[in-house]
Write an enzyme that holds these catalytic residues in place. Structure first.
Site, PDB file in Angstrom:
ATOM      1  N   ASN A  32      -5.123   7.692   4.577  1.00  0.00           N
ATOM      2  CA  ASN A  32      -4.823   6.903   5.771  1.00  0.00           C
ATOM      3  C   ASN A  32      -3.366   7.115   6.159  1.00  0.00           C
ATOM      4  O   ASN A  32      -2.462   6.913   5.348  1.00  0.00           O
ATOM      5  CB  ASN A  32      -5.039   5.407   5.495  1.00  0.00           C
ATOM      6  N   GLU A  33      -3.174   7.547   7.355  1.00  0.00           N
ATOM      7  CA  GLU A  33      -1.826   7.657   7.931  1.00  0.00           C
ATOM      8  C   GLU A  33      -0.807   8.243   6.954  1.00  0.00           C
ATOM      9  O   GLU A  33       0.140   7.566   6.527  1.00  0.00           O
ATOM     10  CB  GLU A  33      -1.344   6.279   8.411  1.00  0.00           C
ATOM     11  N   CYS A  87       9.268  15.317  -6.986  1.00  0.00           N
ATOM     12  CA  CYS A  87       9.549  15.892  -5.665  1.00  0.00           C
ATOM     13  C   CYS A  87      10.690  16.907  -5.751  1.00  0.00           C
ATOM     14  O   CYS A  87      10.653  17.944  -5.076  1.00  0.00           O
ATOM     15  CB  CYS A  87       9.905  14.792  -4.670  1.00  0.00           C
ATOM     16  N   GLU A 136      -2.087  -8.247   6.285  1.00  0.00           N
ATOM     17  CA  GLU A 136      -2.235  -8.143   7.741  1.00  0.00           C
ATOM     18  C   GLU A 136      -3.204  -9.193   8.276  1.00  0.00           C
ATOM     19  O   GLU A 136      -3.982  -8.918   9.190  1.00  0.00           O
ATOM     20  CB  GLU A 136      -2.662  -6.725   8.117  1.00  0.00           C
ATOM     21  N   GLU A 193      -7.688   4.535  15.632  1.00  0.00           N
ATOM     22  CA  GLU A 193      -7.321   3.115  15.564  1.00  0.00           C
ATOM     23  C   GLU A 193      -6.469   2.733  16.769  1.00  0.00           C
ATOM     24  O   GLU A 193      -5.594   3.501  17.187  1.00  0.00           O
ATOM     25  CB  GLU A 193      -6.413   2.829  14.350  1.00  0.00           C
ATOM     26  N   CYS A 220       3.320   8.934  -5.124  1.00  0.00           N
ATOM     27  CA  CYS A 220       4.085  10.127  -4.780  1.00  0.00           C
ATOM     28  C   CYS A 220       3.088  11.273  -4.726  1.00  0.00           C
ATOM     29  O   CYS A 220       2.410  11.540  -5.727  1.00  0.00           O
ATOM     30  CB  CYS A 220       5.138  10.395  -5.854  1.00  0.00           C
ATOM     31  N   ARG A 226       0.867  -1.178   0.000  1.00  0.00           N
ATOM     32  CA  ARG A 226       0.000   0.000   0.000  1.00  0.00           C
ATOM     33  C   ARG A 226       0.901   1.225   0.000  1.00  0.00           C
ATOM     34  O   ARG A 226       2.120   1.112   0.022  1.00  0.00           O
ATOM     35  CB  ARG A 226      -0.920  -0.008   1.216  1.00  0.00           C
TER      36      ARG A 226
END
Ligand code: GLA
Length: 581
Positions: free
Chosen positions: A144-145, A155, A350, A302, A110, A106
């Site tokens: 997410n996170e 970049c 997971e 979480e 960029c 996941r």
């Protein structure tokens, strides 16, 4: 009365539809009232570049709504689908050492790649348009996170533009980055690169600015989505902060951009997990307060149900510990406790992660434990926490301590903050763990251990706080560099009432004997020439180890060495008495 949020990540797309009805029934049994849906659903929601499939999510949200369960609806941008990768290889992240990652996990994107940004906004827009009016919708969960850095050419270009905005011209950049060291003077912006792997030590100012840039780039990605959702919906919008030294996100700054500060918390120690949770909770509350939410409310988005998942090992906690964990957060102002995840995944990366409904099913002890907790919390509302004591925890300083070349490798900034947090909490205080940008005026006592990096603004703010009557505790290894990582000798002398004439980082087996106690100093020793302060603790050979300085209407205590917990407590007791006079 506002109810607490109770629930967790729900990934129904991993299961046949027959399971969904069971899930919702079990959620009712467990008193779940909020589930986070869709975090990793991009390949289901948008199976091809111009195809969308919302039917399954419609049915999930309807089922939830029928059961009175709310949805924290995610945008799925943390995991772009395989078709996206194939179409836009330039949007895959590149590591510091130049390896372009491929799809298969996941967070393979960029945030500076135009195609990824456009695709993210597009899917957020589609979700906003479809679900803004859905009765199950309680909150938006963007991405997410955030935390994945990239060092690609997109970049590099973005960094050059960001630097030009920050410094104006390359002369100012050269000055800020001390580029005359090792012949790094830049003449053109496009000579400046991300701090990719290089031959030997990198330039610390470049590394620090790159983290700021990565944080700002991700923030822009978040804000793009937030604005898209906001145009369609009035539901609160947030993203879940992930904690840790590796995360290139300036959370204090981000906290101002979310409707509710939300964190994920995965302690790493089975024995000390409550301490880690307490710190994270007080930190989340501190970010919320500093960002202008005076009630300090925050959401635990979480944590693992009844287990600590660390270093690849899943350790179940003893019975009752899941409850204690939840109460640790709630007593510190959380408006809800959410878990990862609702139902354990049979396959996928997971598959062994703990879940409320584990592989063994709802008869398993953890489901029973979480259900009892849900029942207990159903009647409870958020706790208001007021704190008169603040512990400064500054992520920029944490990053600066990670520089390739620092005075001591033995200063673990996070651990130091944990220790002080434990001592302050042990003394019976509610402690807001706040960023350096927080307004300090409401606190009776502020402690800022090892605040290595101090900008001019921070120097001014700390002095202002003390001048107006605050009590400030500073330690060795503070104020050593400015916000460009340039050394600032003497920067604290006026504030602490002494000249620091020599810093001596100690080896791990070296100690400093103290007068009148069998306790010793460790880690560091500052040789002080006291000008205007009072010595309150001496070394065995008569040097100043702790000093106290009246400054304006307030008081500053400076610790020249690292003391043990008991000695720290004494120092605080003493300072507090002083500040109450
Ligand atoms: C993070 C992520 C979740 C999951 C958990 C457990 O917090 O947000 O998707 O991966 O960790 O590892």
């Amino acid at each position: 009365m506002q109810a607490l949020h109770f629930g967790g990540d729900y990934n129904p797309e991993q299961w046949p539809e027959q399971v969904w009805a069971d899930d919702v029934e079990l959620m009712r049994t467990a008193h779940v009232n909020l589930v986070t849906v869709g975090v990793f659903s991009w390949s289901r929601l948008q199976p091809g570049p111009d195809e969308f499939d919302f039917g399954w999510l419609d049915r999930v949200l309807d089922l939830l709504d029928d059961a009175g369960i709310g949805a924290c609806l995610a945008t799925p941008t943390a995991s772009p689908p395989p078709w996206f990768t194939r179409l836009h290889p330039d949007a895959m992240p590149v590591t510091r050492d130049g390896i372009r990652l491929t799809h298969g996990s996941r967070d393979t994107y960029c945030v500076n790649a135009p195609a990824y940004r456009a695709a993210s906004t597009r899917i957020a827009d589609a979700l906003g348009a479809r679900y803004a009016g859905h009765r199950a919708l309680r909150m938006w969960h963007v991405h997410n996170e955030y935390g994945t850095p990239c060092y690609c050419d997109h970049c590099a270009t973005g960094f050059q533009v960001w630097l030009a905005g920050r410094y104006g011209d390359t002369d100012a950049l050269n000055d800020a980055w001390s580029t005359d060291f090792w012949s790094q003077r830049y003449r053109e912006w496009d000579e400046v690169l991300p701090p990719r792997v290089t031959q030997y030590l990198s330039n610390p100012a470049q590394v620090l600015d790159y983290r700021r840039f990565v944080s700002d780039s991700m923030l822009r990605h978040y804000i793009d989505q937030r604005e898209t959702l906001r145009a369609a919906s009035r539901a609160p919008i947030t993203t879940n902060f992930v904690l840790g030294g590796w995360v290139p996100v300036d959370h204090a700054r981000w906290a101002r951009e979310v409707d509710v500060v939300a964190i994920d918390n995965y302690p790493s120690s089975v024995d000390d997990h409550l301490t880690e949770r307490a710190f994270a909770a007080d930190l989340a509350r501190g970010w919320a307060r500093a960002a202008g939410h005076p009630d300090g409310r925050w959401l635990l988005m979480e944590h693992a149900p009844g287990a600590v998942h660390s270093g690849g090992v899943v350790r179940a906690l003893a019975a009752g510990q899941a409850r204690e964990a939840a109460l640790t957060y709630l007593d510190r102002g959380a408006v809800g406790v959410m878990y990862f995840q609702w139902r354990a995944s049979r396959g996928g990366a997971e598959q062994w992660h703990p879940a409320i409904v584990p592989h063994e099913g709802a008869a398993a002890p953890i489901f029973q434990e979480i259900s009892l907790l849900g029942a207990e919390l159903a009647g409870r509302s958020p706790t208001a926490v007021s704190a008169q004591v603040a512990l400064i925890f500054d992520e920029l300083t944490m990053w600066a301590w990670q520089a390739p070349h620092v005075p001591s490798r033995d200063i673990d900034y996070e651990k130091m903050a944990y220790r002080w947090h434990g001592v302050l909490g042990g003394a019976g205080s509610a402690v807001d763990v706040v960023p350096v940008t927080a307004s300090l005026s409401g606190y009776r006592l502020v402690v800022a251990p090892a605040l290595y990096l101090m900008s001019q603004a921070v120097h001014t703010a700390l002095r202002g706080y003390v001048l107006e009557g605050g009590t400030l505790v500073l330690t060795f290894a503070s104020g050593l560099v400015d916000d460009c990582a340039r050394v600032t000798p003497g920067a604290l002398d006026d504030l602490i009432g002494a000249r620091i004439v020599r810093h001596t980082p100690l080896l791990s087996d070296e100690t400093v004997a103290l007068a009148g106690t069998d306790a010793v100093g460790r880690r560091w020793f500052d040789q002080l020439e006291v000008t205007d302060a009072r010595v309150t603790l001496q070394t065995a050979d008569g040097a100043a180890a702790v000093i106290e300085h009246r400054f304006g209407a307030g008081l500053v205590r400076y610790l020249a060495t690292d003391l043990d917990e008991r000695q720290l407590l004494d120092t605080l007791a003493d300072v507090r008495k002083g500040s109450a006079e």
